[in-house]
Design a protein around this motif. Structure first.
Motif, short mmCIF file in Angstrom:
data_model
loop_
_atom_site.label_atom_id
_atom_site.label_comp_id
_atom_site.label_asym_id
_atom_site.label_seq_id
_atom_site.Cartn_x
_atom_site.Cartn_y
_atom_site.Cartn_z
N ARG A 362 33.47 32.51 -65.50
CA ARG A 362 33.16 32.45 -64.07
C ARG A 362 31.70 32.01 -63.85
NH1 ARG A 362 36.20 37.52 -63.76
NH2 ARG A 362 38.27 37.09 -62.89
N LEU A 376 26.62 31.90 -51.16
CA LEU A 376 27.47 32.85 -51.87
C LEU A 376 27.72 34.05 -50.98
CD1 LEU A 376 28.92 33.97 -54.37
CD2 LEU A 376 26.69 34.82 -55.17
N PHE A 377 29.00 34.37 -50.75
CA PHE A 377 29.38 35.51 -49.92
C PHE A 377 30.05 36.55 -50.83
CE2 PHE A 377 29.08 31.95 -47.09
CZ PHE A 377 28.53 32.48 -45.92
N ARG A 378 29.50 37.78 -50.78
CA ARG A 378 29.99 38.85 -51.64
C ARG A 378 29.83 40.19 -50.92
NH1 ARG A 378 27.10 39.09 -57.30
NH2 ARG A 378 28.45 37.25 -57.64
N ASP A 379 30.90 40.98 -50.90
CA ASP A 379 30.86 42.32 -50.31
C ASP A 379 30.35 42.32 -48.87
OD1 ASP A 379 31.75 43.33 -52.76
OD2 ASP A 379 29.69 43.58 -53.50
N GLY A 382 26.07 37.50 -47.21
CA GLY A 382 25.93 36.14 -47.73
C GLY A 382 24.48 35.81 -48.01
N LEU A 408 29.64 34.36 -61.29
CA LEU A 408 30.37 34.79 -60.11
C LEU A 408 31.34 35.92 -60.44
CD1 LEU A 408 31.11 31.25 -58.60
CD2 LEU A 408 29.20 32.78 -58.09
N ARG A 409 31.84 36.58 -59.40
CA ARG A 409 32.81 37.66 -59.55
C ARG A 409 34.10 37.29 -58.82
NH1 ARG A 409 29.14 42.74 -57.48
NH2 ARG A 409 27.33 42.46 -58.88
N ASP A 412 34.46 36.52 -54.85
CA ASP A 412 33.32 35.82 -54.27
C ASP A 412 33.80 34.56 -53.53
OD1 ASP A 412 31.58 37.66 -55.26
OD2 ASP A 412 30.77 36.40 -56.86
N LEU A 414 32.33 30.83 -52.14
CA LEU A 414 31.29 29.81 -52.12
C LEU A 414 31.54 28.87 -50.93
CD1 LEU A 414 30.90 28.61 -55.83
CD2 LEU A 414 29.15 29.72 -54.44
N ASP A 443 35.22 38.67 -45.81
CA ASP A 443 35.57 39.77 -46.71
C ASP A 443 37.02 40.18 -46.48
OD1 ASP A 443 35.03 41.48 -48.72
OD2 ASP A 443 34.00 42.99 -47.52
N ARG A 474 37.10 30.14 -53.23
CA ARG A 474 37.18 31.59 -53.44
C ARG A 474 37.54 31.83 -54.90
NH1 ARG A 474 40.52 36.07 -53.30
NH2 ARG A 474 39.62 37.87 -52.21
#
Length: 477
Positions: A362, A376-379, A382, A408-409, A412, A414, A443, A474
């Motif tokens: 990843r 990057l959007f996470r939890d 962004g 990345l996780r 996530d 982009l 999310d 994603r």
């Protein structure tokens, strides 16, 4: 026959500043007044002054009809801004060279007595023909010697029809003056009969319509030029649309890359056209599976509009795909694209971001050239990824480009977009804060297509200042 110099001394007062509709109304009112004068005038055919007055009324009607026609055409083509400009021109027409001087042509009169061979020309007619009054007026036999060769037969036919058949004269011909200038004259006249019904003389009013005809010719040429420009613009727009559709990714909706691998990307993209320009720009987005199992993600934009920009975009995107398939990394790839733009026949500037995603770890490595960084959007939050060094493509010879890497996780998101996505007007700066504010909406297991749909709802306003592209990926589990 009295001199009629007063006919060539118009002193038109410019109308008050107003709209073209007001000018048309005023012209119609004047037209009606002249018609009333013409109807009420009692004209004795034996009175030269009365014939002259009647001819002046006819000429005034012709000129007002021409003016009304031109104003009508002007009203059809004017925008609100152009109408204000037209009113300003009319308002300023009281200077030494008023705008209405051209249609108010010079007018002279002549009478040829067939019984005595006497010729009577007004002073103004000598001015029109460029002839000295000391030489006297020209007889009907001499007149064709000054007429343009192609128009001599027409003049002969008009004069013969008046003298032999008693027909009124109403036509145009060109003369070549002694100074070499060519003038276009509109001739109106009638035969005068004696008590036995034979033609005793002929009178005519000659109006110099050279400026008017030149103006009409210029209007026709301008109209034809405008039609050609519109045809070219429509053709160029169609070519640009067809080329863009042929070059951009063939997939619509969602795409999964690489196929069947863990950590695969759920991808969706969208193109937002500009509403302020009839021509298409050189923006692009693309996603491609590479031979080694990695994936290519890219967006970019080139300066310019129309088929030229779209053609350059097609060339650049084709080169980018080929180099990515050959295994060239993002930073080196940007360097090659920069060199390619430098050597094109029509140099252009471009901004781009290129990402290589390896699903096994990843890992995302990316490089940019004067372009907004990927988001990057996470939890539910962004942020932009770190920006490596990179100037605009085509701006600097042998430019070097940096490369960044991030792990990345699963889950996530982009977002890659061109700078026109968040720009409200051409003078605005592109602000990513509007995109980052959508983080809470991304999310909760949203698909890439869902994210694209929300972005389009936020930034797809009908009055876009520039066209734009957006690509969302994603990260799968």
């Amino acid at each position: 026959m009295p001199s009629h110099l007063f006919a060539d001394r118009p002193a038109p007062q410019p109308p008050e500043r107003g709209t073209v509709d007001a000018l048309i109304t005023q012209t119609r009112r004047l037209r009606g007044g002249v018609d009333a004068v013409r109807r009420d005038a009692l004209v004795d055919d034996d009175d030269p002054q009365g014939r002259w007055q009647r001819a002046l009324c006819d000429l005034a009607v012709h000129q007002l009809d021409d003016l009304g026609s031109h104003l009508g055409q002007l009203r059809e083509g004017l925008t609100a801004e152009e109408e204000d400009a037209a009113a300003l021109v009319v308002e300023n027409a009281s200077g030494p060279e008023p705008a209405l001087a051209a249609p108010l042509s010079r007018v002279g009169s002549a009478e040829w007595n067939l019984l005595t061979d006497a010729v009577n020309w007004s002073e103004e007619l000598f001015e029109i023909f460029g002839r000295s009054p000391e030489n006297g007026g020209m007889s009907l036999d001499e007149l064709p010697t000054m007429v343009f060769a192609d128009d001599q037969a027409l003049l002969t036919s008009m004069v013969t029809g008046a003298l032999v058949d008693g027909r009124p004269i109403d036509g145009e011909f060109r003369i070549v003056r002694s100074d070499g200038h060519i003038r276009t004259l509109h001739m109106m006249g009638e035969p005068v009969l004696d008590a036995d019904g034979c033609t005793a003389s002929m009178w005519a009013v000659l109006r110099d319509v050279s400026e008017l005809r030149r103006g009409q010719h210029a209007v026709r040429e301008s109209r034809e030029g405008l039609r050609r420009q519109r045809h070219i613009a429509r053709t160029e727009h169609r070519l640009a649309v067809e080329l863009r559709e042929a070059v951009l990714p063939p997939w619509r909706g969602s795409l999964r890359l690489p196929h069947g691998a863990p950590g695969a990307l759920d991808i969706a993209g969208h193109y937002l056209p500009s509403a302020s320009s009839a021509l298409i720009g050189g923006s692009w987005y693309d996603a491609l599976e590479l031979p080694d199992g990695a994936s290519l993600l890219t967006v970019g934009d080139l300066t310019g509009r129309g088929a030229t920009a779209t053609g350059a975009m097609a060339m650049l995107l084709g080169a980018l795909r080929g180099m990515a398939v050959a295994g060239i990394g993002p930073a080196a790839l940007m360097g090659h694209l920069n060199q390619l733009l430098e050597t094109t026949v029509q140099p252009a500037l471009g901004s781009a971001v290129c990402c290589r995603y390896e699903p096994e770890g990843r890992t995302l490595s990316w490089s940019g050239a004067g372009h907004p960084a990927p988001l990057l959007f996470r939890d539910g939050a962004g942020r932009p990824l770190g920006t490596p060094d990179g100037v605009l493509l085509g701006a600097t010879h042998r430019a070097a480009y940096g490369q960044a890497e991030v792990t990345l996780r699963a889950g996530d998101v982009l977002v890659l977009g061109t700078d026109g996505l968040t720009r409200r007007s051409p003078s605005d700066e592109a602000h990513q804060s509007r995109l980052l504010a959508l983080a809470p909406l991304f999310d909760g297991g949203r698909t890439a297509q869902d994210c694209v749909r929300m972005i389009v709802e936020e930034f797809g306003e009908p009055e876009r200042a520039d066209d734009a592209c957006v690509l969302v990926a994603r990260i799968g589990s």
